[in-house]
Design an enzyme around this catalytic site. Structure first.
Site, PDB file in Angstrom:
ATOM      1  N   SER A 152       0.814  -1.220   0.000  1.00 21.81           N
ATOM      2  CA  SER A 152       0.000   0.000   0.000  1.00 21.81           C
ATOM      3  C   SER A 152       0.846   1.267   0.000  1.00 21.81           C
ATOM      4  CB  SER A 152      -0.935   0.013   1.216  1.00 21.81           C
ATOM      5  OG  SER A 152      -0.183   0.007   2.418  1.00 21.81           O
ATOM      6  N   GLY A 153       2.160   1.117   0.105  1.00 18.61           N
ATOM      7  CA  GLY A 153       3.029   2.288   0.118  1.00 18.61           C
ATOM      8  C   GLY A 153       3.181   2.934  -1.242  1.00 18.61           C
TER       9      GLY A 153
ATOM     10  N   ALA B 218       6.017   1.188  -3.268  1.00 23.64           N
ATOM     11  CA  ALA B 218       5.647  -0.213  -3.497  1.00 23.64           C
ATOM     12  C   ALA B 218       4.572  -0.332  -4.575  1.00 23.64           C
ATOM     13  CB  ALA B 218       5.169  -0.849  -2.200  1.00 23.64           C
TER      14      ALA B 218
ATOM     15  N   ARG C  52      -0.182  -5.017   5.984  1.00 19.59           N
ATOM     16  CA  ARG C  52      -0.422  -5.216   7.409  1.00 19.59           C
ATOM     17  C   ARG C  52      -1.894  -5.470   7.670  1.00 19.59           C
ATOM     18  NH1 ARG C  52       1.844  -0.181  10.537  1.00 19.59           N
ATOM     19  NH2 ARG C  52       0.922   0.822   8.702  1.00 19.59           N
TER      20      ARG C  52
ATOM     21  N   LEU D 238       5.820  -6.259   9.597  1.00 15.63           N
ATOM     22  CA  LEU D 238       7.249  -6.252   9.885  1.00 15.63           C
ATOM     23  C   LEU D 238       7.568  -6.592  11.338  1.00 15.63           C
ATOM     24  CD1 LEU D 238       8.514  -3.070   7.991  1.00 15.63           C
ATOM     25  CD2 LEU D 238       8.808  -5.452   7.310  1.00 15.63           C
TER      26      LEU D 238
ATOM     27  N   SER E 201      17.760   4.127   1.754  1.00 14.77           N
ATOM     28  CA  SER E 201      17.503   5.548   1.550  1.00 14.77           C
ATOM     29  C   SER E 201      18.819   6.301   1.486  1.00 14.77           C
ATOM     30  CB  SER E 201      16.662   6.096   2.715  1.00 14.77           C
ATOM     31  OG  SER E 201      16.544   7.506   2.652  1.00 14.77           O
TER      32      SER E 201
ATOM     33  N   LYS F 208      17.110   3.954   8.998  1.00 13.09           N
ATOM     34  CA  LYS F 208      17.491   3.448   7.679  1.00 13.09           C
ATOM     35  C   LYS F 208      18.938   2.973   7.670  1.00 13.09           C
ATOM     36  CE  LYS F 208      15.000   3.305   4.735  1.00 13.09           C
ATOM     37  NZ  LYS F 208      13.915   2.357   4.381  1.00 13.09           N
TER      38      LYS F 208
ATOM     39  N   SER G  25       7.441  13.095   1.554  1.00 14.72           N
ATOM     40  CA  SER G  25       7.762  13.999   0.452  1.00 14.72           C
ATOM     41  C   SER G  25       6.494  14.478  -0.258  1.00 14.72           C
ATOM     42  CB  SER G  25       8.702  13.315  -0.544  1.00 14.72           C
ATOM     43  OG  SER G  25       8.139  12.103  -1.007  1.00 14.72           O
TER      44      SER G  25
ATOM     45  N   PHE H  20      17.265  18.991  -0.352  1.00 11.58           N
ATOM     46  CA  PHE H  20      17.337  17.544  -0.490  1.00 11.58           C
ATOM     47  C   PHE H  20      17.178  17.155  -1.949  1.00 11.58           C
ATOM     48  CE2 PHE H  20      13.301  18.935   1.325  1.00 11.58           C
ATOM     49  CZ  PHE H  20      12.384  18.554   0.360  1.00 11.58           C
TER      50      PHE H  20
END
Length: 344
Positions: free
Chosen positions: A12-13, A16, A35, A65, A127, A161, A201, A221
């Site tokens: 769902s990301g 991803a 999840r 996770l 990352s 990360k 972001s 960034f």
């Protein structure tokens, strides 16, 4: 190694979802983890709306996770795994372990399951936060660099990360020897959203478009398009030379928040009328940080610091060609507006 399905964790990301789209377009059978099984219908609808032909080639498994349950079933019969899932909060956690523990332990959980199932290669989404924080360089950051996890003031996310990626490399150098690992280290990921689940972001662009950022801290960034990051995952998944390598994903020189805001104004026209480009002086950000948790996230050692990174390795070794940063930023805003996700 089996040549079966490709598992994408955390379906769902934002990233991803685009990895799933790219894999389906390339003809792969895809499995993903969620999840919450209740999210499956919405995910399928978003993929179909984005042009995906699921056609019996897409399967969803329940796995988290933070727990062992479901991971053996998720990786069973898969030849390769894209481990994209990672905890990320738009607000600072009450304790850094809220991010660090699930990131590190979740990564090891996926790697152990992959090893046990005979998976040939895992592509880990790390990352740039694991590369370019806690230190100052007079050159662009590259894959040989690592964030100093012990640096004073380092935020929980870059620490999580860094420690998760370190744990992954230690695993394949030890008990996981024989399992191939490739790592992608993207900078800030922008580009077209598929639905209402947004990364930090994307939330930044949304806040700009809604006029909620009246002035901008002096932070900078990198920018990269989510479609290009997904493409890099597939290249790292299939290219033999990518085994046991890291790859930075960035579209070019880093941009300040003011430059990002200006791109949105230039590319989106009247739709970006509420985007502000005024700058906050560093002293004011630090003063407000005494009273505001949100400001404390901006008042980091990165405030006012200039940096950049190179993706020359990914371009030379894998033939990767990212879109310009301005195109990624414009696509972000256009998709948010198209999907009605910008408050009016």
């Amino acid at each position: 190694m089996t040549d079966g399905s490709v598992l994408v964790t955390g379906g769902s990301g934002f990233l991803a979802g685009h990895c799933i789209l790219a894999l389906l377009q390339a003809g792969h059978e895809v499995r993903t983890t969620l999840r919450s099984p209740g999210r499956e219908a919405a995910l399928r609808a978003e993929l179909i709306a984005a042009g995906a032909d699921l056609d019996g080639r897409f399967q969803v498994c329940a796995a988290d996770l933070t727990a062992d349950a479901g991971w053996a079933e998720a990786v069973a019969g898969c030849g390769r795994v894209l481990h994209v899932a990672s905890p990320l909060s738009s607000a600072a956690p009450k304790h850094e372990d809220e991010l660090i523990v699930p990131a590190r332990e979740g990564t090891l959980r996926v790697l152990r399951a992959a090893l046990a199932a005979g998976v040939g290669r895992v592509v880990l989404t790390s990352s740039f936060a694991a590369i370019g924080y806690g230190r100052i360089l007079d050159r662009p950051f590259s894959e040989s660099d690592w964030t100093d996890a012990a640096a004073p003031g380092l935020a929980a996310y870059p620490k999580s990360k860094t420690l998760a990626e370190r744990a992954a490399w230690d695993f394949v150098d030890g008990e996981g020897r024989g399992l191939e690992l490739a790592v992608i280290n993207p900078v800030g990921i922008f580009g077209p959203v598929l639905g209402p689940d947004m990364s930090a972001s994307i939330l930044l662009v949304k806040a700009m478009l809604e006029g909620r950022l009246l002035a901008l801290p002096r932070l900078m960034f990198g920018v990269v398009d989510v479609r290009d990051v997904a493409d890099l995952h597939l290249r790292a998944m299939t290219e033999p030379a990518a085994a046991n390598e890291r790859f930075i994903a960035t579209a070019g020189d880093f941009l300040t928040m003011q430059q990002i805001a200006q791109v949105l104004r230039d590319r989106l026209g009247p739709a970006a009328a509420r985007v502000q480009t005024r700058l906050l002086p560093n002293w004011l950000v630090r003063l407000v940080a005494v009273f505001s948790a949100a400001a404390r996230q901006a008042a980091t050692p990165e405030l006012g610091r200039s940096k950049t990174a190179t993706s020359a390795k990914a371009q030379a070794m894998l033939g990767w060609e990212p879109r310009p940063a301005a195109e990624a930023l414009a696509a972000t805003g256009e998709s948010l507006i198209r999907l009605g996700l910008v408050a009016r």
